[in-house]
Scaffold this motif. Structure first.
Motif, PDB file in Angstrom:
ATOM      1  N   LEU A  93       0.832  -1.200   0.000  1.00  0.00           N
ATOM      2  CA  LEU A  93       0.000   0.000   0.000  1.00  0.00           C
ATOM      3  C   LEU A  93       0.864   1.247   0.000  1.00  0.00           C
ATOM      4  O   LEU A  93       1.937   1.261   0.600  1.00  0.00           O
ATOM      5  N   ARG A  94       0.378   2.295  -0.641  1.00  0.00           N
ATOM      6  CA  ARG A  94       1.025   3.602  -0.540  1.00  0.00           C
ATOM      7  C   ARG A  94       0.701   4.174   0.835  1.00  0.00           C
ATOM      8  O   ARG A  94      -0.314   3.831   1.429  1.00  0.00           O
ATOM      9  N   ASN A  95       1.560   5.057   1.333  1.00  0.00           N
ATOM     10  CA  ASN A  95       1.313   5.602   2.667  1.00  0.00           C
ATOM     11  C   ASN A  95      -0.026   6.323   2.736  1.00  0.00           C
ATOM     12  O   ASN A  95      -0.726   6.251   3.736  1.00  0.00           O
ATOM     13  N   VAL A  96      -0.421   7.008   1.665  1.00  0.00           N
ATOM     14  CA  VAL A  96      -1.710   7.705   1.685  1.00  0.00           C
ATOM     15  C   VAL A  96      -2.865   6.710   1.767  1.00  0.00           C
ATOM     16  O   VAL A  96      -3.882   6.983   2.401  1.00  0.00           O
ATOM     17  N   GLU A 145      -1.803  19.059  -1.439  1.00  0.00           N
ATOM     18  CA  GLU A 145      -1.057  18.161  -2.315  1.00  0.00           C
ATOM     19  C   GLU A 145       0.001  17.332  -1.587  1.00  0.00           C
ATOM     20  O   GLU A 145       0.872  16.756  -2.209  1.00  0.00           O
ATOM     21  N   HIS A 146      -0.053  17.278  -0.299  1.00  0.00           N
ATOM     22  CA  HIS A 146       0.894  16.476   0.471  1.00  0.00           C
ATOM     23  C   HIS A 146       0.175  15.711   1.583  1.00  0.00           C
ATOM     24  O   HIS A 146       0.601  15.718   2.734  1.00  0.00           O
ATOM     25  N   VAL A 147      -0.915  15.069   1.229  1.00  0.00           N
ATOM     26  CA  VAL A 147      -1.610  14.268   2.233  1.00  0.00           C
ATOM     27  C   VAL A 147      -0.776  13.032   2.541  1.00  0.00           C
ATOM     28  O   VAL A 147       0.056  12.613   1.750  1.00  0.00           O
ATOM     29  N   GLY A 148      -0.998  12.471   3.675  1.00  0.00           N
ATOM     30  CA  GLY A 148      -0.313  11.247   4.055  1.00  0.00           C
ATOM     31  C   GLY A 148       0.832  11.442   5.026  1.00  0.00           C
ATOM     32  O   GLY A 148       1.541  10.499   5.344  1.00  0.00           O
ATOM     33  N   HIS A 149       1.038  12.656   5.518  1.00  0.00           N
ATOM     34  CA  HIS A 149       2.162  12.880   6.429  1.00  0.00           C
ATOM     35  C   HIS A 149       2.012  12.116   7.732  1.00  0.00           C
ATOM     36  O   HIS A 149       3.004  11.609   8.259  1.00  0.00           O
ATOM     37  N   LYS A 185       7.169   2.750  -4.210  1.00  0.00           N
ATOM     38  CA  LYS A 185       7.378   3.022  -2.780  1.00  0.00           C
ATOM     39  C   LYS A 185       6.182   2.612  -1.930  1.00  0.00           C
ATOM     40  O   LYS A 185       5.683   3.374  -1.113  1.00  0.00           O
ATOM     41  N   ARG A 186       5.749   1.385  -2.131  1.00  0.00           N
ATOM     42  CA  ARG A 186       4.637   0.850  -1.346  1.00  0.00           C
ATOM     43  C   ARG A 186       5.172   0.238  -0.061  1.00  0.00           C
ATOM     44  O   ARG A 186       6.360  -0.039   0.066  1.00  0.00           O
TER      45      ARG A 186
END
Length: 86
Positions: A34-37, A51-55, A77-78
């Motif tokens: 999974l991607r971090n988001v 535009e930078h969700v997932g922090h 980068k999963r």
């Protein structure tokens, strides 16, 4: 107990619960990871600035990576759990 110690204990408990939740998501993730988001969205913690969700999830994933529990792999980068071979 003083207020600072109580706050520290509360924060540590919250981090432990959040790390456990992310681990559960990864445990049930598809083989391609999974991607971090995507991890964050599955838990409702995908905040960040425009535009930078997932922090939030990226930070928790980095903690799990440091603990040797999760790893980031591939060109996309999963994330996945570290698989130990005994």
């Amino acid at each position: 107990m003083n207020t600072i110690n109580e706050a520290f204990e509360t924060a540590q408990g919250a981090l432990a619960a959040l790390k456990a939740a992310v681990r559960t998501v990864l445990e049930n993730a598809p083989e391609e990871g999974l991607r971090n988001v995507d991890v964050g969205k599955s838990l409702g913690i995908y905040g960040g600035h425009v535009e930078h969700v997932g922090h939030i999830s990226r930070t928790v994933l980095a903690m799990l990576e440091s603990d040797g529990v999760a790893e980031q792999f591939g060109p996309e980068k999963r994330w996945r759990l570290v698989r130990y071979v005994l």
